[in-house]
Design an enzyme around this catalytic site. Structure first.
Site, PDB file in Angstrom:
ATOM      1  CB  VAL A 199      -1.297  -7.050   2.744  1.00  0.00           C
ATOM      2  CG1 VAL A 199      -0.940  -8.533   2.562  1.00  0.00           C
ATOM      3  CG2 VAL A 199      -1.132  -6.309   1.424  1.00  0.00           C
ATOM      4  CE  LYS A 205       6.384  -3.328  -4.311  1.00  0.00           C
ATOM      5  NZ  LYS A 205       5.441  -3.351  -3.168  1.00  0.00           N
ATOM      6  CB  VAL A 212       6.711 -11.061  -7.801  1.00  0.00           C
ATOM      7  CG1 VAL A 212       6.592 -10.762  -9.294  1.00  0.00           C
ATOM      8  CG2 VAL A 212       8.130 -10.801  -7.326  1.00  0.00           C
ATOM      9  N   GLY A 249       1.283  -9.696  -6.712  1.00  0.00           N
ATOM     10  CA  GLY A 249       0.151  -9.939  -5.816  1.00  0.00           C
ATOM     11  C   GLY A 249      -0.343 -11.365  -5.801  1.00  0.00           C
ATOM     12  CD  GLU A 277       1.614   3.952  -2.340  1.00  0.00           C
ATOM     13  OE1 GLU A 277       2.086   4.411  -1.301  1.00  0.00           O
ATOM     14  OE2 GLU A 277       2.064   2.936  -2.908  1.00  0.00           O
ATOM     15  CE  LYS A 286       5.318  -5.352  -7.420  1.00  0.00           C
ATOM     16  NZ  LYS A 286       4.196  -4.524  -7.897  1.00  0.00           N
TER      17      LYS A 286
END
Lengths: 432, 432
Positions: B17, B107, B134, B136, B192, B207
């Protein structure tokens, strides 16, 4: 709570949207101090006939005299929900010159005179908000101006007219012809007595002008938007679209290309699995593509007393927050570029063409060679014999500049083997 | 342009990000003065290892010393994209106490300690924005706090975890079993190495806590959100759902009822024609219902370098606008109510139950009477013989409080005619 700030407002218009705004402000009365640090109270409601009773509304607020509102220094916010260019434009301009903030749902005005009123707001440090002007209750103006502000947006398009979406949905799902679907829409109150602005795409074009201006930071006005209506769509077109895995929607499409802005409203074939394809009945949706956010879509009720009232009241709340924070005029006109508007002849699209031709060998070859001579590539062909020496030919082209397609069309219209070309539609292709 | 205001910012974290935010700020450099009346420039980037080269990033900005940022009075905005509770919480809190504005995508932190950090922002008149926390890139926080502020919102729900949506889409469209779909998601980088937070619904629950807090103006934290994961969903459940015209989605659902807030994340059967049913692959979507706006939905990319970066950068632009307008702290914590959180036992839902029972007359009657004795009405039953004296029974109930359904389930688990109950899922019903 006795010392909470009271912000006085005036409502211009007490029709469907006006009564929605009125109700919502009532419902939110106790919430406002906590949400906004202030209460917005209506002091005046401008109506044409003050004697006409309006259910649920306090008639002591009615006035038919605009000056009473304009000259009242206590009134800080003017909420314009009358619609139409005049007298709305004069009232809004006068209000801004008097330092009053304006919330409006007026797409006609913004699509034609947006620059003038936004300049007036800027000059006087006033807020001018218009979330309700596009797609009713769906948040789209603020998401474009704020949430997606860090994007280079290249496409904004959508289903922004509920009447035509309802008609096309009925034609698709219930196999109705246009006239029958329109009659049903009129009966149910979805279409107005004169449906021209809806079915010819003019209403959608106003919304496209507003959205494109904001998305691309460059002014696009109503007259810049090419329009094609849905009156000539037939059940046959829709059946072919279905056969090809597509759906016909009236789309407002604006694209920001290297050679200028494209802006148009046309019935388009879109793939059945595109998010817009599933937006049915009177629902609206706006689809956006940006370099960072990729694809995003906003969907909901594009019209109606309360949905549109929701957007207007949301704007009123924002103005109140700006007044409390001393930050009015925080975001005004964002059209700081002056991009070229592309003439429709230069716009690239794929085309769907349905034609009736003589049912004999060599006809398809002749048609194909006309396309070839005019730089048009064919992507897909369906040919069906319909009897009496006639075949129906449905052709989908690759992406091509409109002028080349039109040249080919001119030639075909003169060919003796071509009996009729009842349908020419565009086919959506994701911009590159 | 030489006199344009420069606002210095620091980026905490240079992962996926962070690099997206970095790129977007570069791309928007020339646009910022016109959009914001200011330019936001990164002065420092906090990383764990300043020696590690990061492609495209100016390594002279790297520091591993938080104090260098905290103590630099020139830095007005802190952008936290490290994730996790600590040290992010300490950094954000210290930044706010130092009068710096904060933009975060965190978040975990907001769902557990939202009140503390928002209180700190309020106390110091700072902005604290978290659109990226929340869904993206999808604008949802600002639409809820601003565009829809004049609504009494009763429902906010959505598909807010892309990994599980991808898995369920694969299970539905390609008839995969859970383990295979998870393996594919891992291979493609959607899941992941430890997928627990995704597949058990914890990520979605965070979220939901954030969205519910904002939508209902009352604090909901992570621990208030009931979670059920998707690990036990089988291809058989999905096949039955399809047979019944429904789709299974992992939904985060929050409702504001007269008796309290309901908040949960569970795999749910929803009608195939619901707008959320068509949101596939790794896309996210949030569906909102309010008294004025009716239904609205927001859809797009819920994760990824650039989509999440779009939301973070949009927030940075907002803070810059607030700094320019002198209106920082304009909208902070909106949780001014203190509503009860309903225990899951009181939550009403419809249920889908798949069970294996003895294949002989009277079995359905026995099951039905257990439901009847526990106030559970049956809406739909499918019974199929699966051989070896066993029948598969699929039951969908009417709306019922969870505790009654659980009581019935307890009895059934003890019945000799019941061999196994492999699946108990919830079925979405529009709130009244």
């Amino acid at each position: 709570m006795s010392d909470v700030r009271v912000i006085k407002a005036a409502l211009l218009g007490a029709g469907t949207v006006g009564s929605g705004v009125y109700d919502i402000l009532q419902w939110q009365k106790d919430e406002m101090p906590k949400k906004l640090g202030a209460v917005v109270e209506l002091k005046k409601i401008l109506v044409r006939n003050t004697k006409k009773p309006r259910e649920g509304m306090d008639s002591s607020l009615f006035t038919d005299n605009w000056k009473e509102i304009l000259d009242d220094p206590e009134i800080e916010i003017v909420i314009e929900v009358m619609g139409g260019i005049e007298p709305a434009k004069t009232y809004i301009t006068e209000a801004l010159h008097a330092g009053k903030h304006v919330v409006t749902a007026n797409k006609d005005l913004l699509a034609e005179h947006g620059k003038e009123v936004l300049d007036a707001a800027e000059e006087h440090g006033c807020d001018l908000m218009f979330e309700a002007a596009v797609a009713g209750g769906i948040p789209i103006i603020r998401p474009l101006k704020q949430c997606l502000a860090a994007n280079h947006l290249t496409e904004v398009m959508g289903i922004v007219n509920g009447t035509t979406n309802y008609i096309l949905t009925k034609m698709t799902k219930d196999h109705m012809e246009f006239a029958d679907a329109l009659a049903l829409a009129t009966e149910l109150g979805y279409a107005e007595a004169d449906p021209t602005a809806d079915v010819e795409g003019y209403d959608a074009a106003r919304k496209v002008a507003i959205m494109a201006s904001i998305a691309f930071n460059s002014r696009v006005t109503f007259s810049d938007v090419y329009t094609q209506g849905i009156t000539k769509i037939t059940a046959a077109d829709i059946a072919y679209a279905t056969e090809m895995g597509m759906v016909i929607k009236l789309l407002g499409v604006a694209r920001n290309t290297d050679t200028g802005i494209e802006a148009g409203v046309y019935p388009m074939l879109i793939p059945a699995d595109h998010p817009l394809a599933g937006v049915n009945d009177s629902f609206n949706a706006v689809f956006v593509h940006g370099d960072a956010v990729d694809d995003a879509m906003f969907q909901g009720r594009g019209a109606g007393k309360l949905p549109t009232g929701s957007a207007v009241a949301g704007d009123i709340f924002e103005v109140a927050r700006d007044i409390v924070a001393g930050s009015t005029g925080r975001i005004n006109c964002t059209c700081y570029k002056n991009l070229r508007i592309k003439p429709v002849d230069e716009v690239q699209n794929r085309y769907f063409m349905r034609m009736e031709v003589e049912d004999r060998p060599g006809v398809l070859a002749a048609i194909a060679s006309v396309f070839g001579n005019n730089h048009v590539s064919i992507a897909q062909v369906i040919q069906k014999s319909v009897g009496e020496g006639t075949a129906e030919l449905v052709i989908i082209t690759d992406q091509v500049e409109e002028r080349h397609f039109k040249d080919a069309l001119l030639v075909m219209n003169e060919m003796s083997i071509v009996k009729e070309i009842p349908s020419v539609l565009r086919v959506y292709a994701q911009s590159e």
